[in-house]
Design an enzyme around this catalytic site. Sequence first.
Site, PDB file in Angstrom:
ATOM      1  N   ASP A 129      22.221  45.211  41.616  1.00 12.72           N
ATOM      2  CA  ASP A 129      22.283  45.603  43.032  1.00 12.72           C
ATOM      3  C   ASP A 129      23.504  46.492  43.261  1.00 12.72           C
ATOM      4  O   ASP A 129      24.624  46.003  43.435  1.00 12.72           O
ATOM      5  CB  ASP A 129      22.356  44.345  43.918  1.00 12.72           C
ATOM      6  CG  ASP A 129      22.336  44.700  45.407  1.00 12.72           C
ATOM      7  OD1 ASP A 129      22.101  45.882  45.741  1.00 12.72           O
ATOM      8  OD2 ASP A 129      22.542  43.771  46.227  1.00 12.72           O
ATOM      9  N   LYS A 154      27.596  49.779  47.475  1.00 21.14           N
ATOM     10  CA  LYS A 154      28.646  48.760  47.514  1.00 21.14           C
ATOM     11  C   LYS A 154      29.959  49.367  47.017  1.00 21.14           C
ATOM     12  O   LYS A 154      29.942  50.267  46.177  1.00 21.14           O
ATOM     13  CB  LYS A 154      28.282  47.605  46.569  1.00 21.14           C
ATOM     14  CG  LYS A 154      27.212  46.673  47.084  1.00 21.14           C
ATOM     15  CD  LYS A 154      26.972  45.545  46.079  1.00 21.14           C
ATOM     16  CE  LYS A 154      25.844  44.633  46.512  1.00 21.14           C
ATOM     17  NZ  LYS A 154      26.095  43.883  47.744  1.00 21.14           N
ATOM     18  N   ASP A 193      22.191  39.377  40.453  1.00 27.98           N
ATOM     19  CA  ASP A 193      21.334  39.363  41.634  1.00 27.98           C
ATOM     20  C   ASP A 193      19.877  39.005  41.307  1.00 27.98           C
ATOM     21  O   ASP A 193      19.015  39.052  42.177  1.00 27.98           O
ATOM     22  CB  ASP A 193      21.427  40.728  42.342  1.00 27.98           C
ATOM     23  CG  ASP A 193      21.354  40.599  43.855  1.00 27.98           C
ATOM     24  OD1 ASP A 193      21.551  39.481  44.367  1.00 27.98           O
ATOM     25  OD2 ASP A 193      21.078  41.619  44.516  1.00 27.98           O
ATOM     26  N   ARG A 195      15.882  40.700  50.964  1.00 24.77           N
ATOM     27  CA  ARG A 195      14.872  40.262  51.945  1.00 24.77           C
ATOM     28  C   ARG A 195      13.649  41.160  51.897  1.00 24.77           C
ATOM     29  O   ARG A 195      12.542  40.739  52.245  1.00 24.77           O
ATOM     30  CB  ARG A 195      15.508  40.208  53.343  1.00 24.77           C
ATOM     31  CG  ARG A 195      16.052  41.508  53.835  1.00 24.77           C
ATOM     32  CD  ARG A 195      17.046  41.337  54.968  1.00 24.77           C
ATOM     33  NE  ARG A 195      18.319  40.763  54.522  1.00 24.77           N
ATOM     34  CZ  ARG A 195      19.345  40.509  55.307  1.00 24.77           C
ATOM     35  NH1 ARG A 195      19.269  40.765  56.600  1.00 24.77           N
ATOM     36  NH2 ARG A 195      20.461  39.987  54.824  1.00 24.77           N
TER      37      ARG A 195
HETATM   38  N1  BES Z   1      23.047  40.691  46.508  1.00 29.18           N
HETATM   39  C1  BES Z   1      23.728  40.790  47.745  1.00 29.18           C
HETATM   40  C2  BES Z   1      24.330  39.456  48.201  1.00 29.18           C
HETATM   41  C3  BES Z   1      25.437  38.922  47.360  1.00 29.18           C
HETATM   42  C4  BES Z   1      26.754  39.258  47.636  1.00 29.18           C
HETATM   43  C5  BES Z   1      25.170  38.052  46.327  1.00 29.18           C
HETATM   44  C6  BES Z   1      27.770  38.745  46.834  1.00 29.18           C
HETATM   45  C7  BES Z   1      26.196  37.534  45.553  1.00 29.18           C
HETATM   46  C8  BES Z   1      27.492  37.891  45.822  1.00 29.18           C
HETATM   47  C9  BES Z   1      22.776  41.240  48.838  1.00 29.18           C
HETATM   48  O1  BES Z   1      21.737  42.075  48.426  1.00 29.18           O
HETATM   49  C10 BES Z   1      23.571  42.004  49.837  1.00 29.18           C
HETATM   50  O2  BES Z   1      24.152  42.986  49.484  1.00 29.18           O
HETATM   51  N2  BES Z   1      23.583  41.524  51.064  1.00 29.18           N
HETATM   52  C11 BES Z   1      24.312  42.165  52.104  1.00 29.18           C
HETATM   53  C12 BES Z   1      23.512  42.014  53.374  1.00 29.18           C
HETATM   54  C13 BES Z   1      24.020  42.856  54.502  1.00 29.18           C
HETATM   55  C14 BES Z   1      23.871  44.324  54.190  1.00 29.18           C
HETATM   56  C15 BES Z   1      23.244  42.509  55.752  1.00 29.18           C
HETATM   57  C16 BES Z   1      25.671  41.479  52.220  1.00 29.18           C
HETATM   58  O3  BES Z   1      25.773  40.271  51.997  1.00 29.18           O
HETATM   59  O4  BES Z   1      26.633  42.173  52.517  1.00 29.18           O
HETATM   60 ZN    ZN Z   2      21.135  41.821  46.434  1.00 34.51          ZN
HETATM   61 ZN    ZN Z   3      22.269  44.133  48.363  1.00 32.08          ZN
END
Ligand code: BES
Ligand code: ZN
Ligand code: ZN
Length: 492
Positions: free
Chosen positions: A265, A272, A283, A346
């Site tokens: 991811d 990111k 992920d 999601r």
């Molecule tokens: N894979 C990430 C969530 C995650 C973050 C898992 C850190 C393990 C460690 C997910 O896809 C993500 O990036 N979520 C975002 C959602 C936001 C954009 C609404 C997040 O958590 O920032």
């Molecule tokens: Zn993710």
């Molecule tokens: Zn993500």
Amino acid sequence: MKISLVTSIPKSQSLILFAFEKEKAPCALPKQAPLIQQAASEGFKAKECSGAILHPKSGSPAKQVILVGLGDKSKLTGEKLRRAAAAAIKKAQSFSQKSVSLLLPGTLDVQKESQIISEGCLLAGYRFDKYKSPDRDEVLIKNVDLIAPQKVLNEARKGIRFGQILSDATTFVRDMVNEPPSNLPPSKIGEIAKEIADRGESVGITVKVFDKSQIEEMRMGALLGVNRGSAEPPVFIHLHYRPQQAKPGEKLKSIALVGKGITFDSGGLSLKPAQSMETMKMDMAGAASILGVFKAIPQIKPKIEIHGILAVTENMPGGRAYKPGDVLQAMNGKSIEVLNTDAEGRLVLSDALAYAVKQNPDAIVDLATLTGACIVALGSLVAGAMGNDDDLFKAIQKASEESGEKFWQMPLVEEYRDGLKSPIADIKNISSVRGEAGSLIGGLFLKEFVGGKPWLHLDIAGPAWSDKEFHYLSHGGTGFPTRTLIHYLINQ
Ligand code: BES
Ligand code: ZN
Ligand code: ZN
């Protein structure tokens, strides 16, 4: 590491003994009070997971004794015993022992005790070292002999066997999560699913691995959208288990396990920061834990029907990548306005959940490293649980007491659904209210795709990964929540 069973104390090996605080002798050896006295004189108080190494002079059951504390006798839990077994193994390892023996403390029922101790030893002995040059100085424990009285050998044997099954499934998931992301693209995960199904064919496991064109035919627009920026094609996996002995047409209880399988991811165009990407090979931990469960199925043979449904792709920012502002259509026809390409979990799950609903299971449990917000809320040891069915949560909670893995229920506050309203599509993938209740928003989004079926969402973003060695966890993938899922399925 191999766990064996013996009935008497092997003199020549180091002997692991457990002890409770304020007790005069080690567990199961009431005549060995001098061992506790000697340890106490060196400051050992039998606090939880504390240890002492003794080289007793005479009258001792072994030349070297490793004493490990279990804390207050009235407060012992299975998880404390698991952690103490891990502490014992690490202590023995630090003294370069190849073989050790361990006297069952006789504090829980024998089967449970030998299962938990086997788990603690095997999980603590796990290493992911396939990319390291061999360390000539490091000595790893190869054999642990559990010592049990003759009359309980059968129970102990059963316990060791189950502990081994739970640990094998867990370390298999750890290996997948730890594998560098470029070495484990979606196609490889499809191959692994096929191997697992091949090996489980005789107990009733089958698999379909859908390739990109089949995913297009199924109109999984959300999974395809997330995949667009990647050079690696997606796969969609449907593993199915129906007990061999079930009669044709017989209705069995059925459960669908649905997993997020993002093999890397990057965040996509909503890229990111570099540091947040460092662990993003993890992920796919939700999907991997389902593969771990299916790997264990031939040995545990649950009495229910199980679907394993995995949506697998990278999330990358290539030239064809999906963009903030794009509208995707999931396979159930719902349109999704994407405002953040990093909320991709999601999206792939919307198609996977819609597919799960079509299998008409009695319950759906999804597993996903979904939100960083869940780590903020619950830290790295606890998964968030959200859903529409209290009994389903209670069943997972019961299994979690057996595994020692922690879950905490969070509320899917209906009012927050408003933030997901889109001016141009059926739903948005992030809320207009930023920085609040991020995990619940993820849960509320997923709820739109479960068609009212009993459902539980497990956000495992925190506990799927460990930044440090901790009891029986090593740095990296933890295998969470594979052991809980196995207990849950067996309990059905
Ligand atoms: N894979 C990430 C969530 C995650 C973050 C898992 C850190 C393990 C460690 C997910 O896809 C993500 O990036 N979520 C975002 C959602 C936001 C954009 C609404 C997040 O958590 O920032
Ligand atoms: Zn993710
Ligand atoms: Zn993500």
